[in-house]
Enzyme design. Sequence first.
Site, PDB file in Angstrom:
ATOM      1  N   LYS A 108       9.662  -0.591  13.818  1.00 30.00           N
ATOM      2  CA  LYS A 108      10.221  -0.282  12.481  1.00 30.00           C
ATOM      3  C   LYS A 108      11.246   0.846  12.592  1.00 30.00           C
ATOM      4  O   LYS A 108      12.321   0.788  11.994  1.00 30.00           O
ATOM      5  CB  LYS A 108       9.112   0.163  11.511  1.00 30.00           C
ATOM      6  CG  LYS A 108       8.131  -0.912  11.116  1.00 30.00           C
ATOM      7  CD  LYS A 108       7.129  -0.348  10.105  1.00 30.00           C
ATOM      8  CE  LYS A 108       5.932  -1.245   9.923  1.00 30.00           C
ATOM      9  NZ  LYS A 108       4.886  -0.663   9.083  1.00 30.00           N
ATOM     10  N   HIS A 116      -3.219 -33.323  18.119  1.00 29.51           N
ATOM     11  CA  HIS A 116      -2.052 -34.094  18.564  1.00 29.51           C
ATOM     12  C   HIS A 116      -0.903 -33.175  18.981  1.00 29.51           C
ATOM     13  O   HIS A 116       0.223 -33.641  19.133  1.00 29.51           O
ATOM     14  CB  HIS A 116      -1.612 -35.041  17.439  1.00 29.51           C
ATOM     15  CG  HIS A 116      -2.709 -35.987  17.049  1.00 29.51           C
ATOM     16  ND1 HIS A 116      -2.888 -37.210  17.651  1.00 29.51           N
ATOM     17  CD2 HIS A 116      -3.725 -35.858  16.150  1.00 29.51           C
ATOM     18  CE1 HIS A 116      -3.948 -37.809  17.124  1.00 29.51           C
ATOM     19  NE2 HIS A 116      -4.485 -37.006  16.213  1.00 29.51           N
ATOM     20  N   GLU A 176      -4.144  -6.837  14.998  1.00 29.83           N
ATOM     21  CA  GLU A 176      -3.693  -5.510  14.557  1.00 29.83           C
ATOM     22  C   GLU A 176      -4.860  -4.523  14.665  1.00 29.83           C
ATOM     23  O   GLU A 176      -4.661  -3.332  14.899  1.00 29.83           O
ATOM     24  CB  GLU A 176      -3.148  -5.559  13.113  1.00 29.83           C
ATOM     25  CG  GLU A 176      -2.289  -4.355  12.761  1.00 29.83           C
ATOM     26  CD  GLU A 176      -1.444  -4.554  11.501  1.00 29.83           C
ATOM     27  OE1 GLU A 176      -0.323  -5.066  11.588  1.00 29.83           O
ATOM     28  OE2 GLU A 176      -1.928  -4.190  10.415  1.00 29.83           O
ATOM     29  N   LYS A 225       0.845  -1.193   0.000  1.00 32.99           N
ATOM     30  CA  LYS A 225       0.000   0.000   0.000  1.00 32.99           C
ATOM     31  C   LYS A 225       0.885   1.250   0.000  1.00 32.99           C
ATOM     32  O   LYS A 225       0.677   2.172  -0.775  1.00 32.99           O
ATOM     33  CB  LYS A 225      -0.921  -0.033   1.221  1.00 32.99           C
ATOM     34  CG  LYS A 225      -1.854   1.140   1.328  1.00 32.99           C
ATOM     35  CD  LYS A 225      -2.809   0.953   2.498  1.00 32.99           C
ATOM     36  CE  LYS A 225      -3.558   2.237   2.779  1.00 32.99           C
ATOM     37  NZ  LYS A 225      -4.422   2.133   3.956  1.00 32.99           N
ATOM     38  N   GLY A 268      -4.754  -2.170   4.992  1.00 35.04           N
ATOM     39  CA  GLY A 268      -4.019  -3.303   4.432  1.00 35.04           C
ATOM     40  C   GLY A 268      -4.655  -4.642   4.760  1.00 35.04           C
ATOM     41  O   GLY A 268      -4.838  -5.499   3.893  1.00 35.04           O
ATOM     42  N   ARG A 269      -5.040  -4.823   6.029  1.00 35.44           N
ATOM     43  CA  ARG A 269      -5.571  -6.132   6.437  1.00 35.44           C
ATOM     44  C   ARG A 269      -7.007  -6.358   5.981  1.00 35.44           C
ATOM     45  O   ARG A 269      -7.585  -7.410   6.246  1.00 35.44           O
ATOM     46  CB  ARG A 269      -5.427  -6.294   7.957  1.00 35.44           C
ATOM     47  CG  ARG A 269      -6.053  -5.197   8.784  1.00 35.44           C
ATOM     48  CD  ARG A 269      -5.609  -5.263  10.239  1.00 35.44           C
ATOM     49  NE  ARG A 269      -6.101  -4.143  11.029  1.00 35.44           N
ATOM     50  CZ  ARG A 269      -5.490  -2.965  11.134  1.00 35.44           C
ATOM     51  NH1 ARG A 269      -4.373  -2.747  10.487  1.00 35.44           N
ATOM     52  NH2 ARG A 269      -5.997  -2.000  11.879  1.00 35.44           N
ATOM     53  N   GLU A 322      10.712  -4.771   4.108  1.00 35.81           N
ATOM     54  CA  GLU A 322      10.771  -6.175   3.689  1.00 35.81           C
ATOM     55  C   GLU A 322      10.414  -6.319   2.210  1.00 35.81           C
ATOM     56  O   GLU A 322      11.082  -7.021   1.444  1.00 35.81           O
ATOM     57  CB  GLU A 322       9.777  -7.022   4.506  1.00 35.81           C
ATOM     58  CG  GLU A 322      10.105  -7.156   5.976  1.00 35.81           C
ATOM     59  CD  GLU A 322       9.427  -6.095   6.831  1.00 35.81           C
ATOM     60  OE1 GLU A 322       9.225  -4.953   6.338  1.00 35.81           O
ATOM     61  OE2 GLU A 322       9.121  -6.388   7.993  1.00 35.81           O
TER      62      GLU A 322
HETATM   63  O1  F6P Z   1       2.547  -4.549   9.839  1.00 38.90           O
HETATM   64  C1  F6P Z   1       2.278  -3.226   9.642  1.00 38.90           C
HETATM   65  C2  F6P Z   1       1.710  -2.916   8.291  1.00 38.90           C
HETATM   66  O2  F6P Z   1       1.606  -1.546   8.199  1.00 38.90           O
HETATM   67  C3  F6P Z   1       0.358  -3.591   8.052  1.00 38.90           C
HETATM   68  O3  F6P Z   1      -0.698  -2.890   8.560  1.00 38.90           O
HETATM   69  C4  F6P Z   1       0.356  -3.713   6.572  1.00 38.90           C
HETATM   70  O4  F6P Z   1      -0.603  -4.628   6.147  1.00 38.90           O
HETATM   71  C5  F6P Z   1       1.774  -4.139   6.304  1.00 38.90           C
HETATM   72  O5  F6P Z   1       2.535  -3.390   7.237  1.00 38.90           O
HETATM   73  C6  F6P Z   1       2.281  -3.940   4.916  1.00 38.90           C
HETATM   74  O6  F6P Z   1       2.210  -2.602   4.534  1.00 38.90           O
HETATM   75  P1  F6P Z   1       2.332  -2.174   3.021  1.00 38.90           P
HETATM   76  O7  F6P Z   1       1.184  -2.759   2.281  1.00 38.90           O
HETATM   77  O8  F6P Z   1       2.307  -0.680   3.016  1.00 38.90           O
HETATM   78  O9  F6P Z   1       3.636  -2.721   2.503  1.00 38.90           O
END
Ligand code: F6P
Length: 502
Positions: free
Chosen positions: A470, A361, A330, A191, A244-245, A197
């Site tokens: 972060k 199990h 979250e 987003k 995002g979620r 990452e």
């Molecule tokens: O984990 C934090 C977060 O901001 C989430 O809310 C989001 O889904 C994720 O990082 C990834 O964010 P982006 O879509 O901006 O890479």
Amino acid sequence: MATVDFEVLRNAAARLQSAPISKLIADDPARAGDFALRAGALYANFARQRYDRTALDALFALAETADFPGAMQRLIDGDTVNATEGRSALHTALRGDLSPAPVAHAASAQAREARTRMAALIDALSASNVTDIVSVGIGGSDLGPRLVADALSLPGARFRVHFLSNVDGAAAQRTLAGLDPARTAAILISKTFGTQETLLNGTIVRDWLGDDGRVYAVSANVERAAKFGIAPERILPMWDWVGGRYSLWSAVGFPIALAIGMDRFEALLAGAAEMDAHALKAPPRENLAFWHALTAIWNRNAFGAATQAVLPYDERLRLLPNYLQQLVMESLGKSVRLDGAPLREQTVPVWWGGPGTDTQHSFFQALHQGTQIVPADFIGVVRNDDPYSENHQALLANLLAQTEALANGQANDDPHRAYAGNRPSTLLLLDALTPEALGQLIALYEHSVYLQSVAWGINAFDQFGVELGKQVANRLLPALRGETEADDPVTAALLAELKLRL
Ligand code: F6P
């Protein structure tokens, strides 16, 4: 909104302390049917929860005080329900056009337009020699697509879709091993297009694909995606009015549509839209989202349950617990109210789980005899799509057996062999694992989460809690490279240890 009085719930729970679930059922056998309801392809049974009809009255009174119906309307109309960020949360507009409110209606139109563009990209990829897709994203830009693609992809699908999220280089190495850059396309989903990452993994994949590589992006930050080198016609939109979620229904679902086909992606959306209409319009006592949210509040605030298990009895739903961990924790892992005042009530418990029967199990011993009572959502699928009906019957028998055994327990003179019972669960059944039914199930959880946030007076749509870690990681990266020193003495000692062994 009038203030919700949770004390009423605690008093009701105190009254029920000496009435285990088995007694509640024996005293009121009709609850087996009366505490059950159906919405579309979903059936839910709450008869094995630790409430009686009087306690339920208190819960539905809470829903009225908190104005659940008005809250649903505000969500779907695109009101600023994400007050701390001054935004609406219009995930419902991604899959339907339920509200006449101009902002929601316009969002729906934007979402449809994005799907048209996505379908054209899928057609072009289908006509190409591409066989494999690598979807790069994390959190909300990964967990939903990963869950749905894993749950619904069928043997012989046009594309194999792989997911890469962890910044650990081993993840990139494993994902790319065995893939051919000439037959692979990548989608970078972010987003913000600022997530460490995803940018690091995206760079690895982009470089691995080479200059002519097919790289697509889904982002609300088109400028950053373009700067990364992605052609504008290959960038699909996201919007700040989708969290995002809550975004798998948008172009974030591009990998889903590639994995299961555009028609079935549309069916997933239609199922979710059906649940939206249900949550908005069904009367409170017939409203599955209301029941689910109130049950969560009951277990947390009346009985103080510290954790909640989610146990899908279907291999295809094995990723549901991972997905729900982000959606629920979250969204609801907050300790201040919308107005900034500290909360006096507990909010979200820790959500965890895994698929049955495997987990029987592993951790079920603790569910049956541990000192903590863990409420559980058991999820089953009535009709199987595999040819192994005997296995399916065994799966369903185990599902029913566990909910019964947890609730009823079994006396024994030997305390080691005794089961106290009185462990609450909800049973959710999907008629079959169709895209529509899965859409309904996920949307149910989204609405339950939102309604819980309404009762607690918190914002379900921000996530400031993830920012500090972060920031510190960004500060420590140069220290790890030896360019700066760490301020914190423990971190400094740990860095020294790392450097010794690196
Ligand atoms: O984990 C934090 C977060 O901001 C989430 O809310 C989001 O889904 C994720 O990082 C990834 O964010 P982006 O879509 O901006 O890479």
